[in-house]
Design an enzyme around this catalytic site. Structure first.
Site, PDB file in Angstrom:
ATOM      1  N   GLU A  58       0.890  -1.160   0.000  1.00 20.87           N
ATOM      2  CA  GLU A  58       0.000   0.000   0.000  1.00 20.87           C
ATOM      3  C   GLU A  58       0.925   1.205   0.000  1.00 20.87           C
ATOM      4  O   GLU A  58       1.445   1.599   1.039  1.00 20.87           O
ATOM      5  CB  GLU A  58      -0.878  -0.033   1.251  1.00 20.87           C
ATOM      6  CG  GLU A  58      -1.766   1.151   1.417  1.00 20.87           C
ATOM      7  CD  GLU A  58      -3.054   1.006   0.651  1.00 20.87           C
ATOM      8  OE1 GLU A  58      -3.553   2.038   0.176  1.00 20.87           O
ATOM      9  OE2 GLU A  58      -3.557  -0.117   0.522  1.00 20.87           O
ATOM     10  N   CYS A  92      -7.765   3.318  -0.490  1.00 24.76           N
ATOM     11  CA  CYS A  92      -6.476   3.895  -0.892  1.00 24.76           C
ATOM     12  C   CYS A  92      -6.590   5.324  -1.388  1.00 24.76           C
ATOM     13  O   CYS A  92      -5.698   6.122  -1.195  1.00 24.76           O
ATOM     14  CB  CYS A  92      -5.833   3.056  -1.988  1.00 24.76           C
ATOM     15  SG  CYS A  92      -5.555   1.350  -1.534  1.00 24.76           S
TER      16      CYS A  92
END
Length: 131
Positions: A58, A92
Site C-alpha cells: 500500500e 487507498c
C-alpha cells in the site's frame, strides 16, 4: 484489539522505520502487508523475495484533492465527503487533505453540508437476547 481475536502467531502489527520494515520483511512469512512509501516498499519487496513471500504493498502516501477556481464549492465538498466516507475512509484513494485557492478558502464555503451525514449508516439499538 487484534490481540482479542488473534494469537500473536496469527496476526502481528509491527511499527518502525525503514530499517525495521526491511529486517522484518526478511522473515519467512506466509504473506506480508506493508503500508508506507514507495522507496521503503521497494526495499520490503526485495527483502521478501529471498523467501518468495507474497507481498501486498500500500504505497504512495497521502491523497490530495485540488479544487480549482471555477469549482462549485458546495458540489466539490459533497463529492469530497463521499470519497472520504466511502468504506469509512479505508480506501487507498480516500482524500486526506484539500488544496483550495486562497481567495476561495472561507470557513463557510468549505464546511460540509448536513446532507453528508446521511452517508453514515445508523444502526438501531437492539436488545441482545440470549439464544
Amino acid at each position: 484489539m487484534i490481540s482479542e481475536y488473534f494469537e500473536p502467531s496469527e496476526v502481528a502489527v509491527v511499527t518502525g522505520g525503514a530499517e525495521v520494515a526491511e529486517a522484518f520483511s526478511r522473515l519467512p512469512f506466509d504473506h506480508l502487508v506493508f503500508t508506507g512509501s514507495t522507496p521503503v516498499g521497494r526495499r520490503v519487496m526485495a527483502a521478501a523475495a529471498a523467501h518468495l513471500v507474497p507481498v501486498t504493498l500500500e504505497l504512495g502516501g497521502k491523497c490530495p484533492v485540488l479544487v480549482g477556481r471555477s469549482a462549485d464549492l458546495a458540489r466539490a465538498v459533497d463529492r469530497i465527503m463521499i470519497g472520504k466516507l466511502n468504506n469509512a475512509g479505508q480506501v487507498c484513494i480516500a482524500p486526506d487533505y484539500v488544496c483550495v485557492p486562497r481567495e476561495l478558502a472561507r470557513p463557510s464555503s468549505t464546511s460540509p453540508a448536513p446532507g453528508w451525514r446521511g452517508l453514515i449508516p445508523v444502526f438501531p439499538r437492539a436488545p441482545i437476547t440470549p439464544p
